[in-house]
Design a protein around this motif. Structure first.
Motif, mmCIF file in Angstrom:
data_model
loop_
_atom_site.group_PDB
_atom_site.id
_atom_site.type_symbol
_atom_site.label_atom_id
_atom_site.label_comp_id
_atom_site.label_asym_id
_atom_site.label_seq_id
_atom_site.Cartn_x
_atom_site.Cartn_y
_atom_site.Cartn_z
ATOM 1 N N LEU A 50 6.604 -34.636 6.709
ATOM 2 C CA LEU A 50 6.360 -36.067 6.877
ATOM 3 C C LEU A 50 5.624 -36.411 8.175
ATOM 4 O O LEU A 50 4.920 -37.414 8.238
ATOM 5 N N ASN A 51 5.812 -35.604 9.212
ATOM 6 C CA ASN A 51 5.144 -35.865 10.488
ATOM 7 C C ASN A 51 4.492 -34.581 11.003
ATOM 8 O O ASN A 51 4.909 -34.027 12.023
ATOM 9 N N PRO A 52 3.452 -34.105 10.308
ATOM 10 C CA PRO A 52 2.823 -32.844 10.704
ATOM 11 C C PRO A 52 2.030 -32.942 12.003
ATOM 12 O O PRO A 52 1.763 -31.922 12.638
ATOM 13 N N VAL A 59 10.871 -40.877 12.004
ATOM 14 C CA VAL A 59 9.936 -41.056 10.904
ATOM 15 C C VAL A 59 10.574 -42.041 9.935
ATOM 16 O O VAL A 59 11.727 -41.856 9.529
ATOM 17 N N LEU A 60 9.844 -43.096 9.613
ATOM 18 C CA LEU A 60 10.310 -44.085 8.634
ATOM 19 C C LEU A 60 9.534 -43.881 7.340
ATOM 20 O O LEU A 60 8.308 -43.772 7.360
ATOM 21 N N VAL A 61 10.270 -43.807 6.242
ATOM 22 C CA VAL A 61 9.641 -43.704 4.922
ATOM 23 C C VAL A 61 10.023 -44.941 4.127
ATOM 24 O O VAL A 61 11.193 -45.136 3.784
ATOM 25 N N LEU A 67 5.640 -43.555 8.307
ATOM 26 C CA LEU A 67 5.247 -43.982 9.644
ATOM 27 C C LEU A 67 5.989 -43.189 10.702
ATOM 28 O O LEU A 67 7.171 -42.883 10.549
ATOM 29 N N SER A 68 5.292 -42.891 11.808
ATOM 30 C CA SER A 68 5.917 -42.271 12.973
ATOM 31 C C SER A 68 5.558 -43.108 14.194
ATOM 32 O O SER A 68 4.779 -44.056 14.092
#
Length: 224
Positions: A50-52, A59-61, A67-68
């Motif tokens: 999700l946050n590569p 991290v919000l999904v 989003l980070s």
């Protein structure tokens, strides 16, 4: 406008001020969410997926949106759920809230931890340099209940999670009375007000467990 049945997930870490402030915002807005705890410094495959780019929490999904970066997430939450505004409505006040939030996360964090742990310039010099920065916030909050005025807002969430509920616990581990009531009466009054807010208390890491973890981080940092 977001719908209640929509999916909201938050990847966080229990001592991270960055993910704790996002939890505060979700609670303030009354948004149901699923919390997924990361055990840093290990990084789960989900976090890396999700946050590569940064490989960090929070991290919000939100449904299919990922989003980070905590400041961006706070603004997204504020614009997606319009009740209980987090950012000021006035354009100038909004810009200044963003300015001081960046100041907290960049300058105060940079001055208020590593230089004190390493003490390469001497501990007293490092303390004084940190206090000089914090004094800007003292002036901003003097005469107010919160930086946002009468209610908790964007800067309160950023500064609150970073200073009294994170850095101040590291300072306690190091035996430093950084923000004494005598030197910072406005900030101490603000901290007391924060502790009266339910959503803040719900998001503060347990103190004894937090200080135990902080001691380990300080020892590891000093030996590195």
């Amino acid at each position: 406008m977001a719908k209640k049945e929509e999916s909201v997930k938050l990847l966080g870490f229990w001592i991270s001020p960055f993910s704790r402030r996002v939890e505060m915002a979700l609670k303030l807005k009354g948004v149901p969410y699923e919390y997924l705890e990361e055990e840093l410094p290990k990084k789960t495959p989900l976090l890396l997926e999700l946050n590569p780019v940064h490989k960090k929490v929070p991290v919000l999904v939100h449904n299919d949106k990922i989003l980070s970066e905590s400041h961006l997430i706070l603004e997204y939450i504020d614009q997606t759920w319009s009740n209980n505004p987090i950012l000021p409505q006035d354009p100038y006040e909004k810009a200044m809230a963003r300015f001081w939030a960046k100041f907290v996360d960049e300058q105060i964090l940079a001055a208020g931890f590593m230089p004190l742990v390493k003490a390469e310039k001497g501990i007293e010099v490092a303390i004084e340099e940190t206090r000089e920065l914090i004094m800007f916030l003292e002036k901003e909050v003097t005469g107010k209940d919160f930086f946002n005025g009468k209610t908790i807002g964007f800067l309160d969430m950023v500064a609150g999670t970073m200073i009294p509920f994170c850095l101040a616990r590291a300072w306690e581990c190091m035996g430093i009375d950084m923000i004494s009531e005598e030197k910072f009466p406005g900030l101490n009054r603000w901290i007391k007000k924060l502790n009266e807010v339910d959503i803040v208390r719900e998001c503060i890491p347990p103190k004894e467990k937090h200080i135990e973890r902080m001691n380990k981080i300080i020892e590891r940092t000093r030996s590195s």
